[in-house]
Scaffold this motif. Structure first.
Motif, PDB file in Angstrom:
ATOM      1  N   ALA A   1       0.728  -1.160  -0.008  1.00  0.00           N
ATOM      2  CA  ALA A   1      -0.081   0.069   0.099  1.00  0.00           C
ATOM      3  C   ALA A   1       0.762   1.240  -0.035  1.00  0.00           C
ATOM      4  CB  ALA A   1      -1.000   0.017   1.230  1.00  0.00           C
ATOM      5  N   GLY A   2       2.004   1.213   0.662  1.00  0.00           N
ATOM      6  CA  GLY A   2       2.992   2.231   0.713  1.00  0.00           C
ATOM      7  C   GLY A   2       3.487   2.705  -0.376  1.00  0.00           C
ATOM      8  N   ALA A   3       3.839   1.388  -1.156  1.00  0.00           N
ATOM      9  CA  ALA A   3       4.404   1.709  -2.440  1.00  0.00           C
ATOM     10  C   ALA A   3       3.605   2.402  -3.503  1.00  0.00           C
ATOM     11  CB  ALA A   3       5.144   0.276  -2.979  1.00  0.00           C
ATOM     12  N   LEU A   4       2.207   2.003  -3.439  1.00  0.00           N
ATOM     13  CA  LEU A   4       1.272   2.595  -4.195  1.00  0.00           C
ATOM     14  C   LEU A   4       1.064   3.905  -3.870  1.00  0.00           C
ATOM     15  CD1 LEU A   4      -1.122  -0.588  -4.274  1.00  0.00           C
ATOM     16  CD2 LEU A   4      -0.218   0.684  -6.449  1.00  0.00           C
ATOM     17  N   CYS A   5       1.113   4.418  -2.821  1.00  0.00           N
ATOM     18  CA  CYS A   5       0.815   5.545  -2.119  1.00  0.00           C
ATOM     19  C   CYS A   5       1.983   6.359  -2.474  1.00  0.00           C
ATOM     20  CB  CYS A   5       0.603   5.670  -0.646  1.00  0.00           C
ATOM     21  SG  CYS A   5      -0.942   5.245  -0.183  1.00  0.00           S
ATOM     22  N   ALA A   6       3.216   5.853  -2.446  1.00  0.00           N
ATOM     23  CA  ALA A   6       4.513   6.635  -3.037  1.00  0.00           C
ATOM     24  C   ALA A   6       4.248   6.988  -4.510  1.00  0.00           C
ATOM     25  CB  ALA A   6       5.580   5.816  -2.712  1.00  0.00           C
ATOM     26  N   VAL A   7       3.931   5.980  -5.134  1.00  0.00           N
ATOM     27  CA  VAL A   7       3.783   6.461  -6.666  1.00  0.00           C
ATOM     28  C   VAL A   7       2.446   7.512  -7.172  1.00  0.00           C
ATOM     29  CG1 VAL A   7       3.307   5.308  -8.998  1.00  0.00           C
ATOM     30  CG2 VAL A   7       4.873   4.147  -7.331  1.00  0.00           C
TER      31      VAL A   7
ATOM     32  N   ASN B   1       0.502   9.351  -4.750  1.00  0.00           N
ATOM     33  CA  ASN B   1       0.179  10.418  -3.853  1.00  0.00           C
ATOM     34  C   ASN B   1       0.822  11.415  -3.798  1.00  0.00           C
ATOM     35  OD1 ASN B   1      -2.250   9.057  -3.781  1.00  0.00           O
ATOM     36  ND2 ASN B   1      -2.025   8.278  -1.618  1.00  0.00           N
ATOM     37  N   PHE B   2       2.435  11.404  -4.236  1.00  0.00           N
ATOM     38  CA  PHE B   2       3.219  12.290  -3.904  1.00  0.00           C
ATOM     39  C   PHE B   2       4.132  12.629  -5.204  1.00  0.00           C
ATOM     40  CE2 PHE B   2       2.798   9.935   0.000  1.00  0.00           C
ATOM     41  CZ  PHE B   2       3.206  10.866   0.888  1.00  0.00           C
ATOM     42  N   ASP B   3       4.455  14.195  -5.178  1.00  0.00           N
ATOM     43  CA  ASP B   3       5.029  14.768  -6.397  1.00  0.00           C
ATOM     44  C   ASP B   3       6.178  13.845  -7.122  1.00  0.00           C
ATOM     45  OD1 ASP B   3       3.113  16.669  -6.326  1.00  0.00           O
ATOM     46  OD2 ASP B   3       4.482  18.292  -5.348  1.00  0.00           O
ATOM     47  N   ASN B   4       6.802  13.466  -6.013  1.00  0.00           N
ATOM     48  CA  ASN B   4       8.291  12.510  -6.619  1.00  0.00           C
ATOM     49  C   ASN B   4       7.964  11.138  -7.277  1.00  0.00           C
ATOM     50  OD1 ASN B   4       8.067  11.492  -4.153  1.00  0.00           O
ATOM     51  ND2 ASN B   4       9.885  11.973  -3.471  1.00  0.00           N
ATOM     52  N   GLY B   5       6.713  10.965  -6.931  1.00  0.00           N
ATOM     53  CA  GLY B   5       6.159   9.588  -7.518  1.00  0.00           C
ATOM     54  C   GLY B   5       6.194   9.511  -8.949  1.00  0.00           C
ATOM     55  N   LYS B   6       6.422  10.430  -9.639  1.00  0.00           N
ATOM     56  CA  LYS B   6       6.649  10.405 -11.180  1.00  0.00           C
ATOM     57  C   LYS B   6       8.021  10.245 -11.588  1.00  0.00           C
ATOM     58  CE  LYS B   6       8.126  15.306 -11.344  1.00  0.00           C
ATOM     59  NZ  LYS B   6       7.908  15.680  -9.826  1.00  0.00           N
ATOM     60  N   MET B   7       8.808  10.022 -10.495  1.00  0.00           N
ATOM     61  CA  MET B   7      10.335   9.343 -10.928  1.00  0.00           C
ATOM     62  C   MET B   7      10.382   7.938 -11.042  1.00  0.00           C
ATOM     63  SD  MET B   7      12.135  12.214 -10.705  1.00  0.00           S
ATOM     64  CE  MET B   7      13.817  11.221 -10.824  1.00  0.00           C
TER      65      MET B   7
ATOM     66  N   VAL C   1      -5.488   2.944  -7.277  1.00  0.00           N
ATOM     67  CA  VAL C   1      -4.763   2.053  -7.971  1.00  0.00           C
ATOM     68  C   VAL C   1      -4.865   2.627  -9.532  1.00  0.00           C
ATOM     69  CG1 VAL C   1      -6.383   0.107  -8.425  1.00  0.00           C
ATOM     70  CG2 VAL C   1      -3.833  -0.302  -8.499  1.00  0.00           C
ATOM     71  N   SER C   2      -6.228   3.145  -9.772  1.00  0.00           N
ATOM     72  CA  SER C   2      -6.437   3.501 -11.118  1.00  0.00           C
ATOM     73  C   SER C   2      -5.363   4.507 -11.529  1.00  0.00           C
ATOM     74  CB  SER C   2      -7.775   4.077 -11.357  1.00  0.00           C
ATOM     75  OG  SER C   2      -8.153   5.179 -10.881  1.00  0.00           O
ATOM     76  N   LYS C   3      -4.842   5.160 -10.864  1.00  0.00           N
ATOM     77  CA  LYS C   3      -3.726   6.354 -11.097  1.00  0.00           C
ATOM     78  C   LYS C   3      -2.485   5.752 -11.342  1.00  0.00           C
ATOM     79  CE  LYS C   3      -5.793   9.747  -7.875  1.00  0.00           C
ATOM     80  NZ  LYS C   3      -5.434  10.683  -6.587  1.00  0.00           N
ATOM     81  N   VAL C   4      -2.249   4.245 -11.135  1.00  0.00           N
ATOM     82  CA  VAL C   4      -1.015   3.946 -11.531  1.00  0.00           C
ATOM     83  C   VAL C   4      -0.652   3.796 -13.024  1.00  0.00           C
ATOM     84  CG1 VAL C   4       0.342   1.697 -11.646  1.00  0.00           C
ATOM     85  CG2 VAL C   4      -0.809   2.332  -9.573  1.00  0.00           C
ATOM     86  N   THR C   5       0.118   4.595 -13.667  1.00  0.00           N
ATOM     87  CA  THR C   5       0.379   4.643 -15.062  1.00  0.00           C
ATOM     88  C   THR C   5       1.975   4.329 -15.452  1.00  0.00           C
ATOM     89  OG1 THR C   5       1.265   6.873 -14.769  1.00  0.00           O
ATOM     90  CG2 THR C   5      -0.980   6.767 -15.216  1.00  0.00           C
TER      91      THR C   5
ATOM     92  N   SER D   1      -8.612  -2.136 -12.866  1.00  0.00           N
ATOM     93  CA  SER D   1      -8.717  -0.589 -12.695  1.00  0.00           C
ATOM     94  C   SER D   1      -7.675  -0.094 -13.389  1.00  0.00           C
ATOM     95  CB  SER D   1      -8.597  -0.286 -11.103  1.00  0.00           C
ATOM     96  OG  SER D   1      -9.688  -0.766 -10.415  1.00  0.00           O
ATOM     97  N   ILE D   2      -6.535  -0.583 -13.555  1.00  0.00           N
ATOM     98  CA  ILE D   2      -5.415   0.002 -14.446  1.00  0.00           C
ATOM     99  C   ILE D   2      -5.410   0.066 -15.954  1.00  0.00           C
ATOM    100  CG2 ILE D   2      -2.946  -0.121 -14.793  1.00  0.00           C
ATOM    101  CD1 ILE D   2      -2.630  -1.520 -11.822  1.00  0.00           C
ATOM    102  N   SER D   3      -5.357   1.137 -16.478  1.00  0.00           N
ATOM    103  CA  SER D   3      -5.441   1.405 -18.055  1.00  0.00           C
ATOM    104  C   SER D   3      -4.931   0.118 -18.740  1.00  0.00           C
ATOM    105  CB  SER D   3      -4.730   2.528 -18.518  1.00  0.00           C
ATOM    106  OG  SER D   3      -5.037   2.567 -19.924  1.00  0.00           O
ATOM    107  N   ASP D   4      -5.506  -0.344 -19.837  1.00  0.00           N
ATOM    108  CA  ASP D   4      -5.044  -1.428 -20.489  1.00  0.00           C
ATOM    109  C   ASP D   4      -3.519  -0.823 -21.328  1.00  0.00           C
ATOM    110  OD1 ASP D   4      -6.600  -3.386 -19.683  1.00  0.00           O
ATOM    111  OD2 ASP D   4      -8.269  -2.952 -21.301  1.00  0.00           O
TER     112      ASP D   4
END
Length: 324
Positions: A177-183, A185-191, A215-219, A258-261
């Motif tokens: 859950a923390g890894a998903l939040c890090a990716v 919910n935080f600005d540096n998740g784009k790294m 999780v739908s925000k995971v790209t 929930s994640i885009s194909d």
């Protein structure tokens, strides 16, 4: 002394002895807990116990070709406590940069408890970063740790050696859950270029614990795993109303869908694995995933890509779906 007073005195003495025993037992358990908390939980050759007939799973569960080194940084953040970095020993004298993986801890777990695992991953050519936060579910300390490492000073051997275009993140249980939040919910998740989770706390549990993620925000490419045992999947009727284990199949499927194909994604469950088994059981394929995604390793890609992908024919894994 009167008989009643004698009895009362004797009763108080017995109560005092019982309380002293209970206190002593509590102290013993506290001390044992602290010792357990601080000691490593895995031997250096922990991976030798993995039973598999799959060639690539066996290969990537073992050590890579790099000798390794470790350095530590004491953090001003009491939750992070210590940042531990494992890396190829050649790094200090090298002119190249190295892909990096940030590891997010499971509940009650610190990087110091599974240093053998982090060191093994580093032997495949990665810089591997962990911290000692035992409650990592919000992703905040993972985000802070990433910032610290990316802004490391020139006095460190790590300076200029991080391939900032190839950074991955992995997390287990609460740390998933923390890894998903890090990716997300935080600005540096784009790294982050890719993510792996082992039995990530499913949304109902994560919400109730204050680790909300979408999780739908995971790209970025995502490999999600869980175990088939009752601790991960208790088999309840409605996983949105009752605790269903840490990572039930229904939630894994929902998260996957929930994640885009358009995003490369893989889901799989380790056959017969309980929740606490998942770090070791998924270790090899996690490593293969990171080599594939961060290093473009074509051999590691054969675990996941195509109709003949090894994971599809490995009896250690089931309930597999992928879109590549």
């Amino acid at each position: 002394m009167e008989p009643n007073k004698k009895r009362g005195h004797k009763t108080l003495k017995i109560i005092g002895i019982i309380l002293l025993i209970l206190f002593s037992v509590a102290v013993i358990f506290f001390i044992k807990g602290k010792i357990h908390e601080r000691r490593p939980w895995y031997d250096d050759d922990y991976f030798d116990d993995l039973k598999t007939d799959a060639v690539l799973e066996k290969k990537y569960s073992g050590r890579g070709s790099f000798d390794t080194a470790c350095t530590e940084f004491k953090s001003d953040n009491s939750k992070i406590d210590t940042i531990r970095v494992f890396y190829p020993a050649e790094l200090a004298d090298s002119n190249r940069s190295y892909p990096m993986i940030v590891s997010v801890n499971a509940s009650g777990t610190r990087a110091r408890n599974y240093m053998a695992v982090l060191d093994r991953i580093a032997s495949w050519g990665f810089i591997v970063v962990g911290n000692d936060d035992p409650q990592s579910g919000t992703g905040k300390t993972a985000s802070q740790t990433l910032d610290f490492i990316l802004n490391i000073g020139a006095d460190s051997d790590l300076y200029g050696k991080i391939d900032k275009n190839n950074i991955g993140i992995m997390g287990y249980s609460q740390g998933g859950a923390g890894a998903l939040c890090a990716v997300t919910n935080f600005d540096n998740g784009k790294m982050y270029k890719t993510i792996f989770t082992g039995s990530a706390a499913y949304p109902f549990l994560a919400h109730n614990m204050g680790w909300d993620y979408d999780v739908s925000k995971v790209t970025i490419p995502y490999f999600m795993t869980s175990g088939t045992g009752k601790t991960d999947d208790a088999g309840v009727t409605d996983i949105t109303k009752d605790f269903a284990g840490v990572c039930p199949l229904e939630a894994v499927i929902t998260n996957y869908n929930s994640i885009s194909d358009d995003v490369e994604k893989v889901r799989a469950r380790a056959t017969g694995a309980e929740h606490e088994d998942m770090l070791v059981r998924s270790d090899g394929y996690m490593t293969a995933w990171m080599l594939y995604q961060l290093c473009g390793d074509e051999k590691a890609a054969k675990v996941f890509v195509g109709d003949d992908a090894e994971i599809l024919h490995n009896s250690n894994w089931q309930d597999i779906e992928k879109n590549d």
